[in-house]
Each structure stands twice: as C-alpha cells, then as structure tokens.
Scaffold this active site. Sequence first.
Site, short mmCIF file in Angstrom:
data_model
loop_
_atom_site.label_atom_id
_atom_site.label_comp_id
_atom_site.label_asym_id
_atom_site.label_seq_id
_atom_site.Cartn_x
_atom_site.Cartn_y
_atom_site.Cartn_z
N TYR A 172 -1.69 -0.30 10.33
CA TYR A 172 -1.84 -0.86 8.98
C TYR A 172 -0.63 -0.50 8.12
O TYR A 172 -0.06 -1.36 7.43
CB TYR A 172 -3.12 -0.33 8.34
CG TYR A 172 -3.32 -0.70 6.89
CD1 TYR A 172 -3.84 -1.94 6.54
CD2 TYR A 172 -3.00 0.20 5.86
CE1 TYR A 172 -4.03 -2.30 5.21
CE2 TYR A 172 -3.19 -0.14 4.54
CZ TYR A 172 -3.70 -1.38 4.21
OH TYR A 172 -3.88 -1.72 2.89
N SER B 34 0.85 -1.18 0.00
CA SER B 34 0.00 0.00 0.00
C SER B 34 0.89 1.24 0.00
O SER B 34 1.99 1.22 0.56
CB SER B 34 -0.90 0.02 1.24
OG SER B 34 -1.57 1.27 1.36
#
Length: 249
Positions: free
Chosen positions: A156, A142
Amino acid sequence: MRTMLITGGSSGIGAATARLAARGGWDVALSFHSDTQAAEATVEAVRARGRRAWAAQADMADPDAIAALFEGAQAELGRLSAFVNNAGIVMPKARFEDITPERLDDIFAVNARGAFLAAQHAVRAMAKRHGGRGGSIVNISSVAALKGGAGEYVDYAATKGALDTMTLGLAQEMSREGVRVNGVRPGIIDTPIHGRGGQHDRIERIAPSVPMGRAGSAEEVAEAILWLASDASRYTTGTFIEVSGGRHI
C-alpha cells in the site's frame, strides 16, 4: 458553475469532501465501488445544499469503467473544474515476504494504475491544450508513502509513493496548461478503510502515538482538499499537505 469529480466518494474522506464541496458551491460527481446506499446518501447530502450531484459505480481497476465515469460525469454536470483522485484500497496486514503477486496486482491496479489513468482523463477534461478552462487535480496519497508501512502493508505504501511521484511529474507538465496538481497525505484518520483492511482496532492502537494524541477526521482532510481545489491556492502546484497530526516520519 464549478464541477468536481471525486473517486471513492461514498464514504470516508471522499464523502466528507463531497459534502464540504457542496457547502462551498460546487456541483459534485462521484464514483463508488459497491455501496450504493452510501453513495445515494452522499448524493442527497449534496443536493440538500442546493447543488447538483451524480454518482456512478466504477471499478477503478477497469480502464473502460474509468473512461465511462468521466464521460458520464461531464455529460450530467458539465466540464470538470476539479478532480479528487481519492479511490484506493488496502489489504490485510502482512509481512513484506508474504505479499503475493496476486495481491500486488490488485492493489497496484487500483491505487497506482487506476489513479494514473483517472488523472489522464482529468487532464483531457481541463488542460488548455485539450480545449479546457484549467482546473485542479488533488491526489490523495498517505503518510504511509513516507513511513513505508513496515510490518503492515509495504505494498500500500509503495502505491502511494508512486502516486506522489506522479503528482510531481504531472504538476510540472501541467504548469503551463492551467491545471494545478497537488497531493494530500492523510495520517491516522478515523474512516472505514482500517476495518476493510482487517484492522478494526488500528485507530485505538496508533492514535496515542500521534504527536497531537488523536486520530484525525475525514472532515479535516476534506478541508485541505477543498483549499487545494479552490482559487485560494491558485499559486500552489506540485506540493503536498500532510494532514497527520504531526505523524509523518
């Protein structure tokens, strides 16, 4: 005949990758966590392209479930040629100091440890030293790994940073074993993951700040994944493609 295994393949980027892979002549195995109906729809979309498909429920925090997934996929469809390490979770928006130990355990169990263990099984299936014919591992990271996730989900982002480091190290280890290892870093992509993290309006809030002025689609990410999985990228390993509309710093 080429076989691809995709974790988290019932929706979003995973499902888009499965459909695009079938169009490109791949047989597809996929895992899903709980949405049986969505997984079945993905399987039917693959079969509609004339390719074989197989799906299994698997908790990517469970080492035994991961092992069973790889065993079942290869029993059904044959030895793997590509693995898309896609399954991941996100937690509700939280400040750094409010992230609990339990939350850290849950997110690292899936996004970091689970991804690591899954990649180990992929290596055993594809590396020459294990009798494999080579192949490609594509780790789905990501842009959060670069941006840090401040004020939303530093946990995350940290799991994706760990995945990036693993990608680099594994690519070097596998460079003489016939297995290429690369990563894709999606940016703001219009998938259900934002809602699962409790931010149903996140696309609308952030998309205007993207240099290209919009969110990306799961299909646009899938195209990058399929290129890295294919022989078209045969001299590419240890690298990352950012599918982020320019939003990466």
